[in-house]
Design a protein around this motif. Structure first.
Motif, mmCIF file in Angstrom:
data_model
loop_
_atom_site.group_PDB
_atom_site.id
_atom_site.type_symbol
_atom_site.label_atom_id
_atom_site.label_comp_id
_atom_site.label_asym_id
_atom_site.label_seq_id
_atom_site.Cartn_x
_atom_site.Cartn_y
_atom_site.Cartn_z
ATOM 1 N N ALA A 154 0.823 -1.210 0.000
ATOM 2 C CA ALA A 154 0.000 0.000 0.000
ATOM 3 C C ALA A 154 0.856 1.259 0.000
ATOM 4 C CB ALA A 154 -0.938 0.003 1.208
ATOM 5 N N PHE A 155 2.055 1.188 0.568
ATOM 6 C CA PHE A 155 2.924 2.368 0.605
ATOM 7 C C PHE A 155 3.561 2.647 -0.751
ATOM 8 C CE2 PHE A 155 2.644 1.515 5.134
ATOM 9 C CZ PHE A 155 2.585 2.787 5.669
ATOM 10 N N THR A 156 3.611 1.663 -1.610
ATOM 11 C CA THR A 156 4.220 1.885 -2.929
ATOM 12 C C THR A 156 3.322 2.724 -3.836
ATOM 13 O OG1 THR A 156 3.282 -0.165 -3.834
ATOM 14 C CG2 THR A 156 5.438 -0.314 -2.752
ATOM 15 N N ALA A 157 2.036 2.790 -3.509
ATOM 16 C CA ALA A 157 1.098 3.547 -4.344
ATOM 17 C C ALA A 157 0.737 4.897 -3.742
ATOM 18 C CB ALA A 157 -0.168 2.727 -4.567
ATOM 19 N N VAL A 158 1.454 5.315 -2.705
ATOM 20 C CA VAL A 158 1.136 6.591 -2.051
ATOM 21 C C VAL A 158 1.378 7.745 -3.016
ATOM 22 C CG1 VAL A 158 1.866 8.185 -0.228
ATOM 23 C CG2 VAL A 158 1.577 5.761 0.273
ATOM 24 N N ARG A 159 0.451 8.713 -3.010
ATOM 25 C CA ARG A 159 0.596 9.919 -3.824
ATOM 26 C C ARG A 159 1.170 11.017 -2.933
ATOM 27 N NH1 ARG A 159 -4.791 11.059 -7.177
ATOM 28 N NH2 ARG A 159 -3.382 12.684 -7.960
ATOM 29 N N TRP A 160 2.418 11.349 -3.181
ATOM 30 C CA TRP A 160 3.161 12.191 -2.259
ATOM 31 C C TRP A 160 2.702 13.645 -2.273
ATOM 32 C CZ3 TRP A 160 5.652 9.827 1.384
ATOM 33 C CH2 TRP A 160 6.070 8.517 1.166
ATOM 34 N N GLU A 161 2.073 14.092 -3.353
ATOM 35 C CA GLU A 161 1.583 15.469 -3.344
ATOM 36 C C GLU A 161 0.483 15.660 -2.303
ATOM 37 O OE1 GLU A 161 -0.602 13.316 -6.737
ATOM 38 O OE2 GLU A 161 1.391 13.363 -5.795
ATOM 39 N N TRP A 162 -0.322 14.595 -2.093
ATOM 40 C CA TRP A 162 -1.350 14.658 -1.061
ATOM 41 C C TRP A 162 -0.723 14.595 0.336
ATOM 42 C CZ3 TRP A 162 -5.803 16.462 -2.382
ATOM 43 C CH2 TRP A 162 -6.371 16.163 -3.624
ATOM 44 N N VAL A 163 0.367 13.848 0.456
ATOM 45 C CA VAL A 163 1.071 13.790 1.742
ATOM 46 C C VAL A 163 1.610 15.165 2.116
ATOM 47 C CG1 VAL A 163 3.088 12.843 2.941
ATOM 48 C CG2 VAL A 163 1.677 11.356 1.509
ATOM 49 N N VAL A 164 2.197 15.855 1.149
ATOM 50 C CA VAL A 164 2.721 17.205 1.405
ATOM 51 C C VAL A 164 1.595 18.144 1.826
ATOM 52 C CG1 VAL A 164 3.809 19.222 0.337
ATOM 53 C CG2 VAL A 164 4.692 16.929 -0.140
ATOM 54 N N ALA A 165 0.450 18.033 1.167
ATOM 55 C CA ALA A 165 -0.696 18.874 1.536
ATOM 56 C C ALA A 165 -1.156 18.575 2.958
ATOM 57 C CB ALA A 165 -1.844 18.651 0.548
ATOM 58 N N ALA A 166 -1.174 17.295 3.342
ATOM 59 C CA ALA A 166 -1.583 16.928 4.698
ATOM 60 C C ALA A 166 -0.601 17.467 5.735
ATOM 61 C CB ALA A 166 -1.701 15.407 4.815
ATOM 62 N N VAL A 167 0.695 17.396 5.433
ATOM 63 C CA VAL A 167 1.698 17.941 6.352
ATOM 64 C C VAL A 167 1.510 19.445 6.504
ATOM 65 C CG1 VAL A 167 4.166 18.385 6.656
ATOM 66 C CG2 VAL A 167 3.386 16.121 5.938
ATOM 67 N N GLY A 168 1.248 20.137 5.390
ATOM 68 C CA GLY A 168 1.028 21.576 5.449
ATOM 69 C C GLY A 168 -0.184 21.946 6.289
ATOM 70 N N LEU A 169 -1.257 21.184 6.162
ATOM 71 C CA LEU A 169 -2.454 21.445 6.967
ATOM 72 C C LEU A 169 -2.193 21.195 8.449
ATOM 73 C CD1 LEU A 169 -5.164 19.910 4.616
ATOM 74 C CD2 LEU A 169 -5.065 22.297 5.365
ATOM 75 N N ASN A 170 -1.417 20.170 8.760
ATOM 76 C CA ASN A 170 -1.074 19.915 10.161
ATOM 77 C C ASN A 170 -0.196 21.024 10.726
ATOM 78 O OD1 ASN A 170 -2.023 17.306 11.466
ATOM 79 N ND2 ASN A 170 -1.393 16.545 9.469
ATOM 80 N N LEU A 171 0.715 21.538 9.915
ATOM 81 C CA LEU A 171 1.551 22.654 10.368
ATOM 82 C C LEU A 171 0.699 23.890 10.634
ATOM 83 C CD1 LEU A 171 4.299 23.881 10.968
ATOM 84 C CD2 LEU A 171 4.559 24.343 8.511
ATOM 85 N N LEU A 172 -0.262 24.152 9.754
ATOM 86 C CA LEU A 172 -1.167 25.280 9.959
ATOM 87 C C LEU A 172 -1.974 25.089 11.241
ATOM 88 C CD1 LEU A 172 -2.355 27.920 8.893
ATOM 89 C CD2 LEU A 172 -3.968 26.565 7.527
ATOM 90 N N SER A 173 -2.358 23.850 11.516
ATOM 91 C CA SER A 173 -3.084 23.558 12.752
ATOM 92 C C SER A 173 -2.249 23.895 13.986
ATOM 93 C CB SER A 173 -3.486 22.078 12.785
ATOM 94 O OG SER A 173 -4.040 21.725 14.031
ATOM 95 N N VAL A 174 -0.961 23.585 13.935
ATOM 96 C CA VAL A 174 -0.078 23.902 15.061
ATOM 97 C C VAL A 174 0.000 25.414 15.276
ATOM 98 C CG1 VAL A 174 2.297 23.772 15.904
ATOM 99 C CG2 VAL A 174 1.266 21.787 14.794
ATOM 100 N N VAL A 175 0.092 26.156 14.178
ATOM 101 C CA VAL A 175 0.206 27.617 14.274
ATOM 102 C C VAL A 175 -1.040 28.211 14.933
ATOM 103 C CG1 VAL A 175 0.375 29.764 12.969
ATOM 104 C CG2 VAL A 175 1.778 27.801 12.319
ATOM 105 N N VAL A 176 -2.223 27.835 14.460
ATOM 106 C CA VAL A 176 -3.440 28.450 14.990
ATOM 107 C C VAL A 176 -3.721 27.984 16.423
ATOM 108 C CG1 VAL A 176 -4.453 28.820 12.717
ATOM 109 C CG2 VAL A 176 -4.935 26.700 13.913
#
Length: 360
Positions: A40-62
């Motif tokens: 399952a990890f071989t089919a991961v779409r990394w652009e979505w992973v980057v977006a999820a990391v960015g949203l989590n970072l924004l969550s930490v800021v707010v």
């Protein structure tokens, strides 16, 4: 000399080891096909992973903005600057990610107290900040209740999960009522003549002062809700990264159960338990067991990457070590030597003297 550990510590260690061993055995015998999990990890779409990391970072800021709002009502003005609060909050996230228990809540207090004492702030800051952490966490009740209502109406909730959510709500409302009853708005005059213990208790009650200030409380609750909203969409985006096309209510259910699973960390990250809690509700949406478990590991890695990555940066910036986080921080951890305090640029002292001249 023969050394002995406290019996309570031995009991806790035995309980944790037994729980971990039972969980490992259960996952090994009744878990998914681990080869499929790896695939399952071989089919991961990394652009979505980057977006999820960015949203989590924004969550930490707010969420750090929400904590600063609480702090502003607990300490005499001026409140600490947002970069200082964000730095301490990030170190706390790192400690919570890599250590069992809730060490991070005390670690962020120790880091921020150290900074404030370098600025020659008044004594008692540590106790007041402990109260602010408690108040800040209580504001999680607002988005939690909203999310529970949302998933109750829209999601497929397992019976075992519904009971857990009800228990969390009851405990949360009880703690919220206790905080409102215990809160005291900061007033230095009430500290006069008190002994050291009573003074610390009163200062910790100052940390809950925001509970008696409707507008700041609403602002703190708003930013906590915004932080949860960022996490909600981070979970949804992460599901897309693992090719899981469950609807938004499924993301809300995963976020709720994930927070319940990490509420009382028995070991670092509650690894294994969290994956089971994430995977089981996704099975109701037709997600294969291997894909659901892989998503559980991936989601935890995405969440931890922000706390560990940003936390390590600020840990190094503060000149602190990982060994310090392994000890239970207390007021003594926040003390700084006098010579270190004297090395602070004179700008803060000049500003204080200027304010004194104006007021006097």
């Amino acid at each position: 000399m023969k050394l002995s550990l406290p019996s309570s510590l031995l009991v806790r260690a035995a309980f944790v080891l037994a729980a971990a061993a039972g969980l490992v055995a259960l996952v090994w015998w009744r878990g998914p096909e681990w080869g499929a999990v790896a695939d399952a990890f071989t089919a991961v779409r990394w652009e979505w992973v980057v977006a999820a990391v960015g949203l989590n970072l924004l969550s930490v800021v707010v969420r750090s903005i929400a904590w600063r709002t609480v702090i502003a009502e607990a300490l005499p003005p001026p409140p600490p600057r947002l970069p200082l609060v964000f730095s301490a909050f990030s170190v706390g996230l790192f400690a919570n990610a890599v250590l069992p228990g809730r060490i991070g809540e005390l670690a962020r207090v120790a880091v921020l107290t150290r900074k404030l004492r370098l600025q020659r702030r008044a004594d008692g800051t540590w106790a007041a900040l402990i109260g602010t952490v408690f108040a800040h966490r209580l504001f999680d009740l607002v988005p939690t209740v909203g999310l529970i209502l949302y998933v109750l109406i829209t999601a497929k909730i397992p019976h075992w999960a519904a009971g857990s959510l009800v228990i969390v709500c009851v405990i949360g409302f009880g703690l919220f009522a206790f905080a409102v009853a215990s809160a005291r708005y900061q007033n230095q005059s009430v500290l006069e003549g008190l002994g050291p213990i009573r003074r610390l208790i009163e200062m910790s009650r100052f940390g809950l002062g925001v509970m008696h200030r409707p507008l700041p409380a609403a602002i703190a609750a708003f930013f906590q809700c915004l932080g949860w909203l960022c996490q909600f969409f981070a979970v949804y985006v992460a599901m897309r990264a693992f090719d899981i096309h469950a609807p938004l209510p499924a993301a809300g259910l995963v976020l709720l159960l994930m927070n319940v699973a990490t509420l009382f960390p028995l070991w670092p990250g509650n690894i294994g338990l969290l994956q089971a809690v994430v995977a089981l509700p996704l099975r109701s949406y037709g997600v294969a067991a291997a894909g659901a478990v892989a998503f559980g590991f991936g989601l935890q890695a995405i969440e931890a990457s922000v706390g560990v990555g940003v936390g390590l940066i600020f840990l190094a910036r503060e000149g602190l070590s990982f060994a310090m986080l392994r000890r239970m921080p207390d007021a003594g951890e926040a003390e700084v030597p006098e010579d270190e305090a004297e090395e602070v640029p004179s700008r803060d002292g000049d500003e204080a003297r200027a304010r004194a001249r104006v007021s006097g």
